[in-house]
Design a protein around this motif. Sequence first.
Motif, short mmCIF file in Angstrom:
data_model
loop_
_atom_site.label_atom_id
_atom_site.label_comp_id
_atom_site.label_asym_id
_atom_site.label_seq_id
_atom_site.Cartn_x
_atom_site.Cartn_y
_atom_site.Cartn_z
N UNK A 1 0.81 -1.22 0.00
CA UNK A 1 0.00 0.00 0.00
C UNK A 1 0.85 1.26 0.00
N UNK A 2 2.17 1.13 -0.07
CA UNK A 2 3.05 2.30 -0.03
C UNK A 2 3.99 2.37 -1.22
N UNK A 3 3.64 1.70 -2.33
CA UNK A 3 4.39 1.86 -3.57
C UNK A 3 5.72 1.15 -3.62
N UNK A 4 5.90 0.09 -2.83
CA UNK A 4 7.20 -0.57 -2.76
C UNK A 4 7.69 -1.10 -4.11
N UNK B 1 2.45 -1.53 7.40
CA UNK B 1 2.45 -1.42 5.94
C UNK B 1 3.84 -1.19 5.36
N UNK B 2 4.76 -0.70 6.15
CA UNK B 2 6.08 -0.37 5.65
C UNK B 2 6.15 1.07 5.17
N UNK B 3 7.34 1.46 4.71
CA UNK B 3 7.62 2.86 4.35
C UNK B 3 7.42 3.10 2.86
N UNK B 4 8.11 2.32 2.02
CA UNK B 4 8.00 2.49 0.58
C UNK B 4 8.30 3.91 0.14
N UNK B 5 7.41 4.42 -0.71
CA UNK B 5 7.49 5.82 -1.13
C UNK B 5 6.64 6.69 -0.21
N UNK B 6 5.50 6.16 0.20
CA UNK B 6 4.47 6.97 0.84
C UNK B 6 4.80 7.51 2.21
N UNK B 7 5.67 6.83 2.98
CA UNK B 7 5.91 7.26 4.36
C UNK B 7 7.36 7.69 4.61
N UNK B 8 8.19 7.70 3.59
CA UNK B 8 9.62 7.95 3.85
C UNK B 8 9.88 9.38 4.32
N UNK B 9 9.00 10.31 3.96
CA UNK B 9 9.21 11.71 4.36
C UNK B 9 9.15 11.89 5.88
N UNK B 10 8.58 10.90 6.60
CA UNK B 10 8.42 11.05 8.04
C UNK B 10 9.54 10.41 8.86
N UNK B 11 10.50 9.78 8.22
CA UNK B 11 11.48 9.01 8.99
C UNK B 11 12.40 9.87 9.83
N UNK B 12 12.85 11.01 9.31
CA UNK B 12 13.71 11.88 10.12
C UNK B 12 12.99 12.31 11.39
N UNK C 1 8.54 -10.42 4.83
CA UNK C 1 9.82 -10.19 5.50
C UNK C 1 10.38 -8.82 5.14
N UNK C 2 10.26 -8.44 3.90
CA UNK C 2 10.85 -7.19 3.43
C UNK C 2 10.18 -5.96 4.00
N UNK C 3 8.89 -6.06 4.34
CA UNK C 3 8.19 -4.90 4.89
C UNK C 3 8.06 -4.94 6.41
N UNK C 4 8.46 -6.06 7.05
CA UNK C 4 8.31 -6.17 8.50
C UNK C 4 6.86 -6.13 8.93
N UNK C 5 6.00 -6.84 8.21
CA UNK C 5 4.56 -6.70 8.37
C UNK C 5 4.03 -7.42 9.61
N UNK D 1 12.31 -5.50 6.85
CA UNK D 1 11.99 -4.08 6.77
C UNK D 1 12.89 -3.29 5.85
N UNK D 2 13.84 -3.96 5.16
CA UNK D 2 14.73 -3.24 4.24
C UNK D 2 14.09 -2.99 2.89
N UNK D 3 12.93 -3.61 2.63
CA UNK D 3 12.11 -3.33 1.46
C UNK D 3 12.84 -3.54 0.14
N UNK D 4 13.70 -4.55 0.09
CA UNK D 4 14.39 -4.87 -1.15
C UNK D 4 15.49 -3.92 -1.53
N UNK D 5 15.90 -3.05 -0.62
CA UNK D 5 16.94 -2.06 -0.94
C UNK D 5 18.34 -2.58 -0.64
N UNK D 6 18.47 -3.69 0.08
CA UNK D 6 19.78 -4.23 0.45
C UNK D 6 20.08 -5.57 -0.20
#
Length: 546
Positions: free
Chosen positions: A153-156, A496-507, A223-227, A277-282
Amino acid sequence: MPHFKHSFHTSRSLSDGLARAGKTKSTQWRSFLDVGLGLVGSGLLGYSFATWNVKPVSSTDELGVADEKPQYGSPEDFAKAIEELKTTFPSDGAVSTDPDVLHAHGFSIIRYLPAAAHSVVIFPQSTEDVVKVVKIATKYRMPIVPYSGATSLEGHFHGRDGGGICVDMSEMDRIIEIHEADSDIVCQPGALWMDINAMLAEKGIPLFFPIDPAPTATIGGMMSTGCSGTNAVRYGTAKGEWFLNATVVLPSGEVIKTRQRSRKSSAGFDTTKLFIGAEGTLGIITEVTIRLAPLLPTNVAVAQFPDVRKATEASIEIMNRGAGIQCVELCDDNFMRATNKYGQSQRKWPEKDSLFFKFQGPSQASLDETAQIVKEVVKKHGGTGFELAASAEEAAELWADRKNALYSGMALLEGSKGRGTDVCVPVSRLPELVYETKKDLNALGIVSTIVGHIGDGNFHALLLFRDEREENVVNEAVHNMVELAIALDGTCTGEHGVGIGKREYLYEELGEGTVELMKTIKQTIDPLGLFNPGKLYPEPISSKGK
C-alpha cells in the motif's frame, strides 16, 4: 515426529492467476488490492568495496544518501541489458517487455504515489537466476525492483522514471523442507502465507504460520516490509523471531545465508533482521526459514462500548489479566454501519464502537475461562451485547465480518475509491489518536472507517473519495494522522512499511542519527544505488523544500 522434505509449489488458491499475472495482458486481478537493526562494522565496509572492482558512486536524492544522483546506464545500456537478459533466459515467458506487463508491474491502485512502467520484467526460478540478473544489472548500471504478491500500500514495487528491471519472484513459490519436530519450514519467497497454512492443514500437521497480513501476501514481501496483522497481539510481528534465516542475493551478486536453522543463536549480530523491513533495498531474498506455532482451538466473541476509550481500557485490562487472547480488534461505529450496509453479514449489528475478540487455548475449558474473564471485564467498562459464538461455524461468520473491512467500508460511499493507511501508538494513547483523527476527518468532511489492532495500538483508516479534490483532502488527513501519531510517541506505519508513501516522516520519527546510519548501511551494501531506488530512505534534510 516425522521429518518431511519436499519441493512443491504452493497452491496459490486465492488467485490462480496472481503468480503468473504478469505474463498476461489482463490486469483485472489487481482490483482487489485497492485498498533491530544491527550495527554494520568496518568489515562489511571492506567487503563491499572489495567485492565490486569499481569505485563506489555517490548515492542519490532518490535514495536520500547524498545530493548527487547515482550513475545509471543510458537508454542504450538498458537496451543491451534487456537483450542480454533474453539471451541468458531463453525459455518462453522468462523475460517480458510486453507493455501491459510492464505497466501492471510498475503501477498499482495507489494513485497518489509516483509510478512508471518498468523496462523489463523477469521471472526467475532459482537463486542462481537472481544472481545472473543482478550481475547483468550491475554491468549496465540498471536499477532493480523486486516484486511478488503486489499487496503493498506504499508503492514498494512501483517503477521509476527512466526504467529498470522488475524481478518478479512469484514463481519462486516452493516449499523446500518441512521440519515438523522443529516447528519450522524452508520455503522460497513467493510462497503465500495462506497457502502454507492450508498445506500444513492438509497434511495433518498441527502447526501454522501466525503472521497474517493481506491474504495474497508472500513470505518474501512480508519479511521485506516487516509486516504483521490481526494476530500480532499474541504472536508479534515479522520483526520478531518468525524469520529464522534468509538466503539473500546482495547487490554484488554474492549469495549469503544469514544464519543456521537453530531456534536461537548468539553468534554475532542478527543479520537476518538487517533484511527485515529493508524493502528490497539491500538484497533480494530467495529462500527463507520461517518458524511455526502450535495450532490451537479458538472461539470468537463481540461486544459494543460507549466509546473508544472504554473499549481500550477493557482491552488493556483483559491483556493484563493474562487471558488467552489471539486477537482483539477495534471496529468503530462507522465500520459497523458499513457492515450493515454492505449486507453480507448474517446479523444486524448495533452501530457502536465494538471489539471483536478471538480467544485461544489448548482446551474447551481454557476457552470457556477466557470467555468468562472477558465478559466480566467488558461489563466492568460499560460494554454491552457480549456475544460468544456457539459453534465453529458461527465463530467463522462473526470473524468474517471483521475481515471484510475493505469491502464493507467501500459500501459507505457509492462510486468511491479508498486510501488505506495505518499508524501505531502506545496502547494507552490510542483513544486520543482515534478521537482526534475522527474529529479531523469529520471537520474535513471525509467518509471513513477505522479498524484497529487495539491490543498493540495499531489502527487502520480507510478514507473514501470520489474525485481529485476529495483525494487531495484525504491526503491532507493522512498527513495529519501521521503527525499526530508521531507526536504521541508512535510510528508513521505499524505494519504497511515505508516504501514511497511514508519515507518523508522518517527523520521526524527516528531522528537524524538513526536515518543516517540506515543510509550508511545502504551505501555500504549497495554503493551503486541499484536496488529499489526511491524507496524507504528519505531525501536529505538539506534538500527538503527544494
